[in-house]
Design a protein around this motif. Structure first.
Motif, PDB file in Angstrom:
ATOM      1  N   TYR A   7     -23.134 117.287   0.127  1.00 26.44           N
ATOM      2  CA  TYR A   7     -22.963 116.829   1.500  1.00 26.44           C
ATOM      3  C   TYR A   7     -21.603 116.147   1.574  1.00 26.44           C
ATOM      4  N   TYR A   8     -20.762 116.606   2.482  1.00 26.47           N
ATOM      5  CA  TYR A   8     -19.423 116.051   2.642  1.00 26.47           C
ATOM      6  C   TYR A   8     -19.400 115.223   3.914  1.00 26.47           C
ATOM      7  N   LEU A   9     -19.108 113.925   3.752  1.00 29.83           N
ATOM      8  CA  LEU A   9     -19.144 112.975   4.855  1.00 29.83           C
ATOM      9  C   LEU A   9     -17.809 112.274   4.986  1.00 29.83           C
ATOM     10  N   SER A  10     -17.598 111.664   6.144  1.00 31.08           N
ATOM     11  CA  SER A  10     -16.461 110.767   6.282  1.00 31.08           C
ATOM     12  C   SER A  10     -16.921 109.497   6.977  1.00 31.08           C
ATOM     13  N   ILE A  11     -16.234 108.419   6.662  1.00 27.17           N
ATOM     14  CA  ILE A  11     -16.495 107.119   7.258  1.00 27.17           C
ATOM     15  C   ILE A  11     -15.157 106.617   7.785  1.00 27.17           C
ATOM     16  N   ALA A  12     -15.074 106.453   9.097  1.00 31.50           N
ATOM     17  CA  ALA A  12     -13.801 106.083   9.726  1.00 31.50           C
ATOM     18  C   ALA A  12     -13.385 104.658   9.367  1.00 31.50           C
ATOM     19  N   ASP A  13     -14.300 103.714   9.342  1.00 35.79           N
ATOM     20  CA  ASP A  13     -13.966 102.307   9.116  1.00 35.79           C
ATOM     21  C   ASP A  13     -14.984 101.684   8.165  1.00 35.79           C
ATOM     22  N   LEU A  14     -14.835 101.959   6.899  1.00 39.70           N
ATOM     23  CA  LEU A  14     -15.785 101.477   5.901  1.00 39.70           C
ATOM     24  C   LEU A  14     -15.837  99.950   5.864  1.00 39.70           C
ATOM     25  N   ALA A  15     -14.731  99.298   6.115  1.00 43.84           N
ATOM     26  CA  ALA A  15     -14.688  97.832   6.055  1.00 43.84           C
ATOM     27  C   ALA A  15     -15.658  97.187   7.045  1.00 43.84           C
ATOM     28  N   HIS A  16     -15.949  97.870   8.140  1.00 43.30           N
ATOM     29  CA  HIS A  16     -16.848  97.320   9.153  1.00 43.30           C
ATOM     30  C   HIS A  16     -18.166  98.082   9.268  1.00 43.30           C
ATOM     31  N   ALA A  17     -18.410  99.024   8.388  1.00 45.60           N
ATOM     32  CA  ALA A  17     -19.629  99.839   8.440  1.00 45.60           C
ATOM     33  C   ALA A  17     -20.789  99.056   7.826  1.00 45.60           C
ATOM     34  N   ARG A  18     -21.775  98.753   8.656  1.00 46.57           N
ATOM     35  CA  ARG A  18     -22.948  98.011   8.200  1.00 46.57           C
ATOM     36  C   ARG A  18     -24.182  98.517   8.915  1.00 46.57           C
ATOM     37  N   GLY A  19     -25.299  98.517   8.230  1.00 49.50           N
ATOM     38  CA  GLY A  19     -26.569  98.870   8.846  1.00 49.50           C
ATOM     39  C   GLY A  19     -27.032  97.764   9.779  1.00 49.50           C
ATOM     40  N   SER A  20     -28.019  98.047  10.595  1.00 51.55           N
ATOM     41  CA  SER A  20     -28.488  97.070  11.574  1.00 51.55           C
ATOM     42  C   SER A  20     -29.300  95.940  10.949  1.00 51.55           C
ATOM     43  N   VAL A  78     -10.516 107.004  -0.521  1.00 56.37           N
ATOM     44  CA  VAL A  78      -9.734 106.858   0.697  1.00 56.37           C
ATOM     45  C   VAL A  78      -8.877 108.098   0.869  1.00 56.37           C
ATOM     46  N   ALA A  79      -8.841 108.610   2.091  1.00 60.07           N
ATOM     47  CA  ALA A  79      -8.006 109.759   2.446  1.00 60.07           C
ATOM     48  C   ALA A  79      -7.441 109.479   3.833  1.00 60.07           C
ATOM     49  N   ASP A  80      -6.146 109.396   3.936  1.00 61.84           N
ATOM     50  CA  ASP A  80      -5.500 108.994   5.184  1.00 61.84           C
ATOM     51  C   ASP A  80      -6.047 107.621   5.574  1.00 61.84           C
ATOM     52  N   LEU A  81      -6.642 107.512   6.738  1.00 62.44           N
ATOM     53  CA  LEU A  81      -7.147 106.218   7.200  1.00 62.44           C
ATOM     54  C   LEU A  81      -8.671 106.145   7.212  1.00 62.44           C
ATOM     55  N   HIS A  82      -9.330 107.039   6.479  1.00 61.23           N
ATOM     56  CA  HIS A  82     -10.792 107.037   6.425  1.00 61.23           C
ATOM     57  C   HIS A  82     -11.243 107.214   4.975  1.00 61.23           C
ATOM     58  N   VAL A  83     -12.534 107.196   4.773  1.00 61.67           N
ATOM     59  CA  VAL A  83     -13.105 107.400   3.439  1.00 61.67           C
ATOM     60  C   VAL A  83     -13.865 108.714   3.436  1.00 61.67           C
ATOM     61  N   GLU A  84     -13.586 109.539   2.457  1.00 61.65           N
ATOM     62  CA  GLU A  84     -14.306 110.795   2.277  1.00 61.65           C
ATOM     63  C   GLU A  84     -15.363 110.585   1.191  1.00 61.65           C
ATOM     64  N   VAL A  85     -16.565 111.081   1.463  1.00 59.52           N
ATOM     65  CA  VAL A  85     -17.697 110.896   0.557  1.00 59.52           C
ATOM     66  C   VAL A  85     -18.278 112.261   0.215  1.00 59.52           C
ATOM     67  N   TRP A 108     -20.985 106.962   9.862  1.00 60.71           N
ATOM     68  CA  TRP A 108     -20.613 108.124   9.043  1.00 60.71           C
ATOM     69  C   TRP A 108     -20.742 109.400   9.860  1.00 60.71           C
ATOM     70  N   GLN A 109     -20.042 110.434   9.380  1.00 59.11           N
ATOM     71  CA  GLN A 109     -20.102 111.739  10.039  1.00 59.11           C
ATOM     72  C   GLN A 109     -20.203 112.822   8.975  1.00 59.11           C
ATOM     73  N   LEU A 110     -21.180 113.715   9.135  1.00 61.42           N
ATOM     74  CA  LEU A 110     -21.347 114.850   8.227  1.00 61.42           C
ATOM     75  C   LEU A 110     -20.377 115.953   8.609  1.00 61.42           C
ATOM     76  N   HIS A 111     -19.633 116.488   7.606  1.00 60.75           N
ATOM     77  CA  HIS A 111     -18.654 117.541   7.872  1.00 60.75           C
ATOM     78  C   HIS A 111     -19.088 118.904   7.343  1.00 60.75           C
ATOM     79  N   ASP A 112     -19.800 118.897   6.226  1.00 58.97           N
ATOM     80  CA  ASP A 112     -20.129 120.184   5.607  1.00 58.97           C
ATOM     81  C   ASP A 112     -21.275 119.991   4.621  1.00 58.97           C
ATOM     82  N   VAL A 113     -22.035 121.054   4.418  1.00 57.60           N
ATOM     83  CA  VAL A 113     -23.094 121.096   3.407  1.00 57.60           C
ATOM     84  C   VAL A 113     -22.917 122.397   2.651  1.00 57.60           C
ATOM     85  N   ARG A 114     -22.919 122.315   1.332  1.00 57.51           N
ATOM     86  CA  ARG A 114     -22.777 123.508   0.502  1.00 57.51           C
ATOM     87  C   ARG A 114     -23.754 123.438  -0.657  1.00 57.51           C
TER      88      ARG A 114
END
Length: 116
Positions: A7-20, A78-85, A108-114
């Motif tokens: 599963y390929y994901l990205s996180i735009a702002d990991l520093a502020h990413a928190r669950g509820s 880190v890739a550019d200004l986001h985090v790739e997972v 987070w955002q899912l980009h691809d599944v292989r």
């Protein structure tokens, strides 16, 4: 044998990413910390057990929601200004989504599944 997927994901702002729920949310410092936390959440039932304990009727929670994959692997960078997972696991997307949402909410955002 259960099929493994990447599963390929990205996180735009990991520093502020928190669950509820602060009791479940990730509180790390960077991509390596996040990868370790997610890998632990996929390999171990501890995050699920904490969530289940907070439910109104913990004994009625379907134990299948706590499935784990002892071989799960997570890499984040880190890739550019986001985090790739990159997550490799045999768990279905529904359980990966569950663990991600507990840790970092909808950041987070899912980009691809292989196939893995």
């Amino acid at each position: 044998m259960t099929a493994r997927n990447h599963y390929y994901l990205s996180i735009a702002d990991l520093a502020h990413a928190r669950g509820s729920d602060p009791a479940l949310g990730w509180n790390g410092a960077g991509p390596a910390d996040f990868a370790a936390a997610l890998e632990e959440a996929l390999r171990s039932p501890s995050l699920f057990e904490r969530w289940r304990a907070g439910q109104p009727e913990p004994d009625e929670v379907d134990p299948a929601l706590g499935a784990t994959d002892a071989q799960a692997q997570v890499h984040a960078q880190v890739a550019d200004l986001h985090v790739e997972v990159d997550v490799q696991t045999s768990l279905p997307m529904s359980l990966l989504r569950q663990r991600l949402n507990w840790l970092i909410g909808a950041a987070w955002q899912l980009h691809d599944v292989r196939p893995g």
